[in-house]
Each structure stands twice: as C-alpha cells, then as structure tokens.
Design a protein around this motif. Structure first.
Motif, short mmCIF file in Angstrom:
data_model
loop_
_atom_site.label_atom_id
_atom_site.label_comp_id
_atom_site.label_asym_id
_atom_site.label_seq_id
_atom_site.Cartn_x
_atom_site.Cartn_y
_atom_site.Cartn_z
N LEU A 190 0.85 -1.13 -0.09
CA LEU A 190 0.04 0.08 0.04
C LEU A 190 0.92 1.28 0.04
O LEU A 190 0.35 2.27 -0.46
CB LEU A 190 -0.89 0.03 1.31
N HIS A 191 2.17 1.18 0.59
CA HIS A 191 2.88 2.30 0.76
C HIS A 191 3.58 2.88 -0.40
O HIS A 191 4.41 1.91 -0.89
CB HIS A 191 3.62 2.05 1.90
N GLU A 192 3.69 3.96 -0.61
CA GLU A 192 4.57 4.39 -2.00
C GLU A 192 5.92 4.30 -1.91
O GLU A 192 6.62 4.25 -2.88
CB GLU A 192 4.04 5.78 -2.32
N THR A 193 6.28 4.53 -0.49
CA THR A 193 8.01 4.29 -0.46
C THR A 193 8.33 2.99 -0.39
O THR A 193 9.58 2.69 -0.95
CB THR A 193 8.21 4.88 0.99
N GLU A 206 -4.76 2.74 -6.56
CA GLU A 206 -5.69 1.42 -6.91
C GLU A 206 -4.51 0.26 -7.15
O GLU A 206 -5.05 -0.80 -6.77
CB GLU A 206 -6.42 1.72 -8.29
N ASN A 207 -3.50 0.48 -8.09
CA ASN A 207 -2.51 -0.66 -8.23
C ASN A 207 -1.77 -1.06 -6.67
O ASN A 207 -1.85 -2.18 -6.51
CB ASN A 207 -1.54 -0.20 -9.02
N ARG A 208 -1.74 -0.03 -6.13
CA ARG A 208 -0.97 -0.50 -4.79
C ARG A 208 -1.90 -1.12 -3.87
O ARG A 208 -1.49 -1.96 -3.06
CB ARG A 208 -0.49 0.85 -4.06
N ALA A 209 -3.22 -0.90 -4.11
CA ALA A 209 -4.16 -1.71 -3.10
C ALA A 209 -4.57 -3.17 -3.78
O ALA A 209 -5.49 -3.86 -3.15
CB ALA A 209 -5.42 -0.69 -2.69
N LYS A 243 6.76 5.41 7.28
CA LYS A 243 6.22 6.67 7.85
C LYS A 243 5.00 7.30 6.84
O LYS A 243 5.42 7.26 5.57
CB LYS A 243 7.24 8.03 7.86
N ALA A 244 4.18 8.01 7.41
CA ALA A 244 3.30 8.67 6.65
C ALA A 244 3.87 9.63 5.56
O ALA A 244 4.58 10.36 5.73
CB ALA A 244 2.09 9.56 7.47
N THR A 245 3.19 9.54 4.19
CA THR A 245 3.52 10.55 3.26
C THR A 245 2.36 11.26 2.66
O THR A 245 1.33 10.86 3.33
CB THR A 245 4.34 9.87 2.21
N GLU A 246 2.36 11.99 1.56
CA GLU A 246 1.39 12.86 1.33
C GLU A 246 0.22 11.75 0.42
O GLU A 246 -0.82 12.08 0.52
CB GLU A 246 1.92 13.89 0.15
N SER A 247 0.61 10.59 0.22
CA SER A 247 -0.27 9.33 -0.28
C SER A 247 -1.15 8.73 0.69
O SER A 247 -2.01 7.85 0.30
CB SER A 247 0.84 8.79 -1.28
N THR A 248 -0.52 8.85 1.92
CA THR A 248 -1.02 8.14 3.05
C THR A 248 -2.65 8.19 3.17
O THR A 248 -3.28 7.01 3.20
CB THR A 248 -0.40 8.15 4.52
#
Ligand SMILES: Cc1cc2nc3c(=O)[nH]c(=O)nc-3n(C[C@H](O)[C@H](O)[C@H](O)COP(=O)(O)O)c2cc1C
Length: 370
Positions: A190-193, A206-209, A243-248
């Motif tokens: 789920l996390h972009e990092t 959508e793809n990460r989920a 850690k949380a990012t803008e995408s969280t």
C-alpha cells in the motif's frame, strides 16, 4: 470495588456472530511457539483459555506460509501440525463459551534471512529496506534490503493467504482477520515508499491496493465476508520507511471506501502510537483516526490502542464503534471482563515478559478469584 454498569459488557453483533460483550482481545504476538515447526503448544492453549471471556479473541499474528515468517517464536497456520495445535486452542476457547478469529500474517520485508532454511532474503513488493527492527533469535535486528517479488511470488502469496484461511477453518476458528496494517507485507504494497513497482501492483493508489483486494477476494473464497475482518489504516508509529507521506491519506481513504462494499465482520483500527505532530496525518491523533474512518468507511468498527475502559465505554455509548480491542490490558488481566464488571483495579504490566519463551509474564498474571 464498586459495581459499574458498562456498555463494554453489552452484547455486540459482528455479522452473524453475537459477542457476549464488546471487549475484544487485540492480536498479540507472544513468541511462545519457539519449536522448529512453529506449532502452537499447551502453554498457548492455557493462555488463550484464560482470556476466553473476551467478547472475541483475535489470535496473535499467525504466518500464512514459510515465506511470511519474521518473528522468533511466532506460530504458523500452514502445516497439518500447526492446525492440530490451533485446534486444541480453539476447542479450549469454545469450551469456555468464547469466540476466536485467526489473524493471517505475512511479514514480507519485516523479517531476516535467518528465518529461512536456505538463508534467502525476505520478499517484498520492491527491494526497499523498510527500516524496522525485527525480533530475531538473538534479539532485535535491523531489516535488510529484501528481494522484489516476481509476479509468481505475488500469486503464491495470495494463494498462501487462501490456504491459511482454509487451515483456519480446519482448525476451528470462528473467522479470520487479515493483517493489512502496521508494517507488514500488505502495508508494504500500500505504501508508496516501499512499493516502487511499475506493474499493476504498483504506481497508482488503485494498483498499490490491488494486492490487498486480491488477498481479500482469495480469503472470501473460503469464508463468508461476515466472518472476515481486516486490520488496516496508516502505520501510526512513524518510523522507518513506512512513515506517513502525502499519499497516506488518499490511499487509506480509497481502501476504507472499497472495503465498505464487502460487508466485512469488522475493520480493526489503531489509534496513534507516536507523536504525529507535523506529519501529514497529524489530525488523526487521538480519536481523529476514528473520525476519519467514519467519514470513509461504513461497516463494523473495532477501535484499538490506548483506549481506556472509560473511553471505550463512551465510544460505544455514542454508537461510534461496535467493539473495543484491548491489547496490553488483556495481556496483564486474563479476567479483564470480570474486572470491568466489578470496576476492579487492573494488574501491573510486565513488558519484559511480552515476548519471552515460557509461562512467566504470560500465563501467571493473577485473576481476582482463582
Ligand atoms: C506484545 C504485543 C504484541 C503485538 N502483536 C501484534 C500482532 O501479532 N498483530 C497485530 O496486528 N498487532 C499486534 N500488536 C498490537 C496490538 O494488537 C495493539 O494494537 C496494541 O497493543 C495497542 O493496543 P493497547 O493500547 O490496547 O495495548 C501487539 C502489541 C503488543 C504490545
């Protein structure tokens, strides 16, 4: 001691299951399955039996496959022997009139090569070190850079969740909860990092989920939706790569909305564990996380993390949640429900026994009445 009426003692309905009270035992890794086969044992049976008066027990994280390992002494739910061990536990809980779900767990990159017989690297969506401490056989160790999963690895991991869901049924669990939060494999997707993939499992929200929903769909081939819970949300602990990012926020909002369509048993939500000041999720501090979930999710909610008995009652009375999960209080108070009923004092925590192998700090917390 004074007798207090408490909404925590009221029955709660999760799908077709009537919980005899709304105090849920949170999933708690206790690292007592130190045998080579990761098989649940008699000591674990006693521990769960002692806590069977909870409205619902969510088991400690239990690996869906050998690939999913990453905590010294944690149990599995993928071999016949493990199923047999769990069966003794679910029988003991049921004999006391309790209910128990299995938490299905794949640790992904939050693991170490020492857990694998051939010393191979842990697997993850991408070769990104999540920067987390892992409970290895010699104490805490930092994670390493994992191996990026191939398409076949992803297919296998989804099949592993399905298989473990089947094993949970065979072992007599009342349902399953998918561990899709904190720092583990599904969160790593789920996390972009930690997810730098360029195929249909990475990039857009959508793809990460997609991995989470593929896992959920696979588990739903085995269990009806009202017997499947999901633990997800932001990590809430602010360390390492997760850690949380803008995408969280947009990511969790997408996940909450999509999960709303499944008529799940429950969503298990953690409140903050660290200071969130200055992070993109600062407004999720305290009950902010619950306000946020309620805006984006419709379905049963179990709230958890630093919720006192009084506060849990308030949230139930306000009709905001369907259950309150207690973690550390259930560790230290096998008869937590009875103590709530009587308004009795709670036992002192002994954190040094959280993950130690043996009865000390595990099955030796005193009850009010023996
Ligand atoms: C000893 C210990 C082990 C834990 N193991 C798990 C686990 O296996 N799976 C999980 O989802 N959360 C795990 N957690 C998190 C707890 O479920 C819970 O979120 C946390 O204890 C906060 O709730 P509390 O304030 O009521 O203790 C663990 C926490 C502790 C203290």
């Amino acid at each position: 001691m004074t007798t207090q009426p408490s909404s925590l003692l009221h029955r709660s309905l999760l799908g077709d299951l009537e919980l005899r009270n709304s105090a849920v035992m949170a999933p708690l890794t206790r690292a007592r399955a130190t045998n080579p086969g990761h098989v649940p044992n008699d000591l674990m049976r006693l521990y769960y039996q002692q806590r069977a008066t909870a409205g619902l027990i969510i088991s400690e994280g239990t690996w869906v496959s050998e690939d999913g390992q990453g905590w010294y002494g944690a149990p599995g739910l993928y071999t016949a022997e493990q199923v047999e061990g769990w069966k003794a536990i679910t029988d003991a809980v049921h004999a006391e009139g309790g209910l128990i779900f299995a938490q299905l767990w794949h640790q992904g990159a939050v693991s170490l090569p020492e857990f694998f017989s051939d010393g191979r690297l842990p697997i993850a969506p991408s070769a990104v070190n999540p920067g987390q401490l892992v409970h290895g056989s010699n104490g805490l160790e930092m994670t390493v850079e994992p191996r990026a999963m191939t398409r076949d690895d992803i297919k296998k991991a989804i099949a592993d969740f399905r298989h473990a869901a089947e094993m949970a049924k065979e072992a007599g669990f009342d349902g399953v909860q998918i561990q899709a939060g904190y720092v583990y494999l599904i969160q790593q997707f789920l996390h972009e990092t930690t997810n730098l993939r360029t195929d249909e499992y990475g990039g857009s929200i959508e793809n990460r989920a997609r991995f989470l929903f593929d896992v959920l769909e696979a588990v739903l081939e085995v269990w009806p939706s009202h017997r499947v819970g999901v633990k997800t949300g932001p990590m809430m602990n602010e360390h390492g790569a997760l850690k949380a990012t803008e995408s969280t926020l947009p990511t969790v909002e997408y996940v909450y909305k999509k999960l709303s369509g499944y008529n799940l048993s429950h969503l298990l939500v953690m409140r903050q564990q660290a200071d969130l000041t200055g992070t993109p999720i600062a407004h999720l501090a305290g009950d902010g996380v619950l306000d946020h979930v309620l805006q984006h999710y419709s379905g049963n909610i179990i709230i958890n993390t630093n919720v006192t008995i009084e506060h849990g009652q308030q949230l139930l009375d306000a009709g905001l949640v369907d259950g309150v999960a207690f973690g550390r209080e259930f560790i230290a108070n096998p008869d937590l429900v009875e103590r709530i009923r009587l308004g009795a004092a709670l036992n002192e925590q002994r954190p040094e026994g959280y993950y130690r192998a043996g009865p000390e700090g595990y099955t030796d917390y005193p009850r009010l009445i023996d």
